[in-house]
Write an enzyme that holds these catalytic residues in place. Structure first.
Site, PDB file in Angstrom:
ATOM      1  N   HIS A   1       0.853  -1.331  -0.022  1.00  0.00           N
ATOM      2  CA  HIS A   1       0.073  -0.066   0.055  1.00  0.00           C
ATOM      3  C   HIS A   1       0.901   1.211  -0.143  1.00  0.00           C
ATOM      4  O   HIS A   1       0.544   2.435  -0.171  1.00  0.00           O
ATOM      5  CB  HIS A   1      -1.022   0.003   1.337  1.00  0.00           C
ATOM      6  CG  HIS A   1      -0.220   0.376   2.547  1.00  0.00           C
ATOM      7  ND1 HIS A   1       0.401  -0.549   3.345  1.00  0.00           N
ATOM      8  CD2 HIS A   1      -0.083   1.637   3.110  1.00  0.00           C
ATOM      9  CE1 HIS A   1       1.084   0.108   4.311  1.00  0.00           C
ATOM     10  NE2 HIS A   1       0.550   1.294   4.160  1.00  0.00           N
TER      11      HIS A   1
HETATM   12  C1  UD1 Z   1      -2.214   6.103   5.013  1.00  0.00           C
HETATM   13  C2  UD1 Z   1      -0.853   6.640   5.703  1.00  0.00           C
HETATM   14  C3  UD1 Z   1       0.104   5.591   5.819  1.00  0.00           C
HETATM   15  C4  UD1 Z   1      -0.399   4.474   6.469  1.00  0.00           C
HETATM   16  C5  UD1 Z   1      -1.464   3.826   5.821  1.00  0.00           C
HETATM   17  C6  UD1 Z   1      -2.008   2.789   6.693  1.00  0.00           C
HETATM   18  C7  UD1 Z   1      -0.503   9.115   5.115  1.00  0.00           C
HETATM   19  C8  UD1 Z   1       0.243   9.956   4.390  1.00  0.00           C
HETATM   20  N1  UD1 Z   1      -0.425   7.868   4.889  1.00  0.00           N
HETATM   21  O1  UD1 Z   1      -1.951   5.770   3.862  1.00  0.00           O
HETATM   22  O2  UD1 Z   1       1.478   6.278   6.423  1.00  0.00           O
HETATM   23  O3  UD1 Z   1       0.767   3.537   6.205  1.00  0.00           O
HETATM   24  O4  UD1 Z   1      -2.464   4.973   5.894  1.00  0.00           O
HETATM   25  O5  UD1 Z   1      -3.045   2.197   5.999  1.00  0.00           O
HETATM   26  O6  UD1 Z   1      -1.160   9.385   6.209  1.00  0.00           O
HETATM   27  N2  UD1 Z   1      -9.024   4.876   0.441  1.00  0.00           N
HETATM   28  C9  UD1 Z   1     -10.361   3.995   0.528  1.00  0.00           C
HETATM   29  N3  UD1 Z   1     -10.868   3.946   1.677  1.00  0.00           N
HETATM   30  C10 UD1 Z   1     -10.542   4.138   3.024  1.00  0.00           C
HETATM   31  C11 UD1 Z   1      -9.260   4.861   2.944  1.00  0.00           C
HETATM   32  C12 UD1 Z   1      -8.485   5.327   1.751  1.00  0.00           C
HETATM   33  O7  UD1 Z   1     -10.851   4.016  -0.662  1.00  0.00           O
HETATM   34  O8  UD1 Z   1     -11.257   3.953   3.926  1.00  0.00           O
HETATM   35  C13 UD1 Z   1      -8.339   4.958  -0.733  1.00  0.00           C
HETATM   36  C14 UD1 Z   1      -8.636   6.426  -1.284  1.00  0.00           C
HETATM   37  O9  UD1 Z   1      -8.446   6.215  -2.699  1.00  0.00           O
HETATM   38  C15 UD1 Z   1      -7.526   7.076  -0.849  1.00  0.00           C
HETATM   39  C16 UD1 Z   1      -6.139   6.009  -0.769  1.00  0.00           C
HETATM   40  O10 UD1 Z   1      -6.816   4.981  -0.298  1.00  0.00           O
HETATM   41  O11 UD1 Z   1      -7.164   8.093  -1.669  1.00  0.00           O
HETATM   42  C17 UD1 Z   1      -5.159   6.430   0.302  1.00  0.00           C
HETATM   43  O12 UD1 Z   1      -5.591   6.916   1.598  1.00  0.00           O
HETATM   44  P1  UD1 Z   1      -4.914   7.723   2.428  1.00  0.00           P
HETATM   45  O13 UD1 Z   1      -5.618   7.719   3.761  1.00  0.00           O
HETATM   46  O14 UD1 Z   1      -4.750   9.314   1.751  1.00  0.00           O
HETATM   47  O15 UD1 Z   1      -3.458   7.046   2.556  1.00  0.00           O
HETATM   48  P2  UD1 Z   1      -3.074   5.644   2.667  1.00  0.00           P
HETATM   49  O16 UD1 Z   1      -2.580   5.078   1.540  1.00  0.00           O
HETATM   50  O17 UD1 Z   1      -4.033   5.102   3.312  1.00  0.00           O
HETATM   51  N1  UDP Z   2      -3.955  -4.808   8.937  1.00  0.00           N
HETATM   52  C1  UDP Z   2      -4.974  -5.709   8.843  1.00  0.00           C
HETATM   53  N2  UDP Z   2      -5.462  -5.950   7.708  1.00  0.00           N
HETATM   54  C2  UDP Z   2      -4.889  -5.708   6.614  1.00  0.00           C
HETATM   55  C3  UDP Z   2      -3.645  -5.154   6.649  1.00  0.00           C
HETATM   56  C4  UDP Z   2      -3.109  -4.741   7.659  1.00  0.00           C
HETATM   57  O1  UDP Z   2      -5.649  -5.708  10.018  1.00  0.00           O
HETATM   58  O2  UDP Z   2      -5.499  -6.247   5.529  1.00  0.00           O
HETATM   59  C5  UDP Z   2      -3.251  -4.488  10.015  1.00  0.00           C
HETATM   60  C6  UDP Z   2      -1.868  -5.172  10.304  1.00  0.00           C
HETATM   61  O3  UDP Z   2      -2.004  -6.295  10.788  1.00  0.00           O
HETATM   62  C7  UDP Z   2      -1.364  -4.363  11.242  1.00  0.00           C
HETATM   63  C8  UDP Z   2      -1.749  -2.880  10.670  1.00  0.00           C
HETATM   64  O4  UDP Z   2      -2.971  -3.290   9.972  1.00  0.00           O
HETATM   65  O5  UDP Z   2      -1.480  -4.279  12.526  1.00  0.00           O
HETATM   66  C9  UDP Z   2      -0.605  -2.259   9.534  1.00  0.00           C
HETATM   67  O6  UDP Z   2      -1.451  -1.117   8.999  1.00  0.00           O
HETATM   68  P1  UDP Z   2      -0.873  -0.810   7.508  1.00  0.00           P
HETATM   69  O7  UDP Z   2      -0.282  -1.904   6.674  1.00  0.00           O
HETATM   70  O8  UDP Z   2      -2.184  -0.163   6.947  1.00  0.00           O
HETATM   71  O9  UDP Z   2      -0.070   0.334   7.846  1.00  0.00           O
HETATM   72  P2  UDP Z   2       1.699   0.779   8.302  1.00  0.00           P
HETATM   73  O10 UDP Z   2       1.576  -0.193   9.328  1.00  0.00           O
HETATM   74  O11 UDP Z   2       2.360   0.428   6.887  1.00  0.00           O
HETATM   75  O12 UDP Z   2       1.538   2.268   8.620  1.00  0.00           O
END
Ligand code: UD1
Ligand code: UDP
Length: 360
Positions: free
Chosen positions: A206
């Site tokens: 991601h």
């Molecule tokens: C964010 C964090 C990242 C973290 C990740 C955990 C920032 C800059 N990044 O990244 O550090 O590792 O969360 O998962 O804060 N979207 C959906 N539904 C949701 C949420 C997101 O469809 O409920 C999609 C949207 O298209 C959105 C994209 O995911 O534009 C990115 O979501 P965003 O929260 O901006 O960043 P993450 O990639 O989730």
């Molecule tokens: N996680 C989850 N379901 C998923 C992927 C991740 O519950 O499909 C959990 C994972 O076990 C961990 C946390 O989400 O506890 C990690 O979050 P993510 O990978 O979204 O972000 P990051 O840690 O890279 O910021």
């Protein structure tokens, strides 16, 4: 103490659950915790499921900011968090990790003179363009107390002149893994998905640097397909909505034997991690959990903040190309990491709560 805990993204719900569990069990007469959800993550599978599974307090406020560019998203959060702080007479704000929700929480509170406590402080990738690196550096420098999960994190903070505000507490994600892994194991996740222990690999992708660069995204999914065909394993991939969107835009497909499933709940994820032959991931949290659970991992990035896992031989880095990913898998599938020693003893949340109370 009236405490505002600010969360917004999936890993923060999980991290916050460890501290909330301690607060609600032993400290409810001294600490009133209110939760503010920024709304950065909002799909049921990216948000509600964690509140249901982990016994987190329901958010007192949900700002519902949703998805947007970094500037717009962070600005919406700042406005909403400031409003809540001005009306709420809070003694402190608690933030987690390095997302835009972390940055907004730290910035809004420190501008109002409300002390900020930062959990998972001191991580550094040394990649200045990485959004999380920007967020965590600012949050660390604005915080009154910095809760470092590892010695490397402490050293990083000392190097930036923040040593006097730092406490080495261990990792709250280990607290959770120890608490929930046995429960997850009994939950029947593998049976439901038709999987057998050790016969599959688990993959998550991601990170923006991977999803937003079509060449890297294609290289990674071709790499997962190469692992499946060369080693005869199914690759199960719970995919973040961002990844699905970027794959559709770039015309990248999963390939044979790479099974995309919706984002997993936390208990399903812990069960999948425990049963996987190898975990392939660009997630910080998933890298650590693989280590806690004694599973080897291939990190789908050029660098990691969790360098000690690589140094211990429990993980290795792989470039975003099929040959590098398959070769890394070949090495890691023969490893049996010990899974202990680097991230404390599972009592990080208790240490954090005690330190917060001492420092107000
Ligand atoms: C964010 C964090 C990242 C973290 C990740 C955990 C920032 C800059 N990044 O990244 O550090 O590792 O969360 O998962 O804060 N979207 C959906 N539904 C949701 C949420 C997101 O469809 O409920 C999609 C949207 O298209 C959105 C994209 O995911 O534009 C990115 O979501 P965003 O929260 O901006 O960043 P993450 O990639 O989730
Ligand atoms: N996680 C989850 N379901 C998923 C992927 C991740 O519950 O499909 C959990 C994972 O076990 C961990 C946390 O989400 O506890 C990690 O979050 P993510 O990978 O979204 O972000 P990051 O840690 O890279 O910021």
């Amino acid at each position: 103490m009236k405490l505002l805990t600010i969360v917004g993204a999936r890993p923060q719900f999980i991290k916050a659950a460890a501290v909330s569990r301690v607060l609600s069990r032993g400290y409810s007469s001294v600490v009133e915790e209110r939760l503010l959800h920024t709304g950065q993550h909002y799909d049921t599978g990216m948000s509600d499921v964690f509140f249901d599974e982990l016994g987190l307090p329901r958010p007192a406020v949900n700002l519902g900011v949703g998805s947007a560019s970094h500037g717009v998203q962070t600005a919406r959060m700042l406005e909403g968090i400031e409003r809540e702080l001005l009306g709420g007479a809070y003694d402190a704000v608690l933030v987690y990790g390095d997302t835009n929700s972390t940055l907004a929480g730290a910035l809004a509170a420190s501008k109002l003179g409300v002390p900020v406590f930062h959990v998972e402080a001191g991580l550094r990738s040394r990649v200045a363009s990485m959004p999380e690196e920007q967020n965590r550096i600012v949050a660390d420098h604005l915080s009154a107390r910095l809760y470092a999960p590892t010695i490397t994190a402490v050293d990083n903070l000392r190097g930036e002149g923040l040593g006097s505000r730092t406490a080495l507490v261990g990792d709250v994600m280990l607290d959770n893994a120890l608490h929930y892994a046995p429960i997850a194991r009994r939950g029947g996740t593998l049976r439901r998905l038709g999987l057998v222990d050790g016969s599959y690999a688990l993959a998550t992708v991601h990170r923006a640097a991977n999803t937003d660069t079509p060449g890297r995204l294609r290289g990674i999914f071709d790499g997962l397909a190469a692992v499946a065909s060369r080693f005869g394993v199914k690759v199960v991939a719970p995919l973040h909505p961002r990844t699905l969107r970027c794959m559709a835009q770039a015309g990248v497909e999963c390939g044979e034997c790479v099974v995309a499933v919706p984002p997993a709940g936390y208990l399903d994820m812990l069960a999948l991690e425990q049963g996987a032959a190898v975990v392939l991931t660009d997630s910080g949290g998933v890298q650590k959990e693989a280590y806690f659970l004694g599973r080897p991992s291939v990190i789908l990035r050029d660098e990691t903040e969790w360098t000690e896992i690589v140094d211990q031989g429990a993980a290795c880095l792989a470039a975003a190309d099929p040959g590098s990913i398959a070769d890394a898998y070949a090495v890691m599938c023969r490893r049996e990491p010990s899974g202990s020693g680097l991230f404390g003893d599972g009592s990080a949340a208790v240490k954090i709560v005690n330190d917060m109370l001492k420092n107000l």
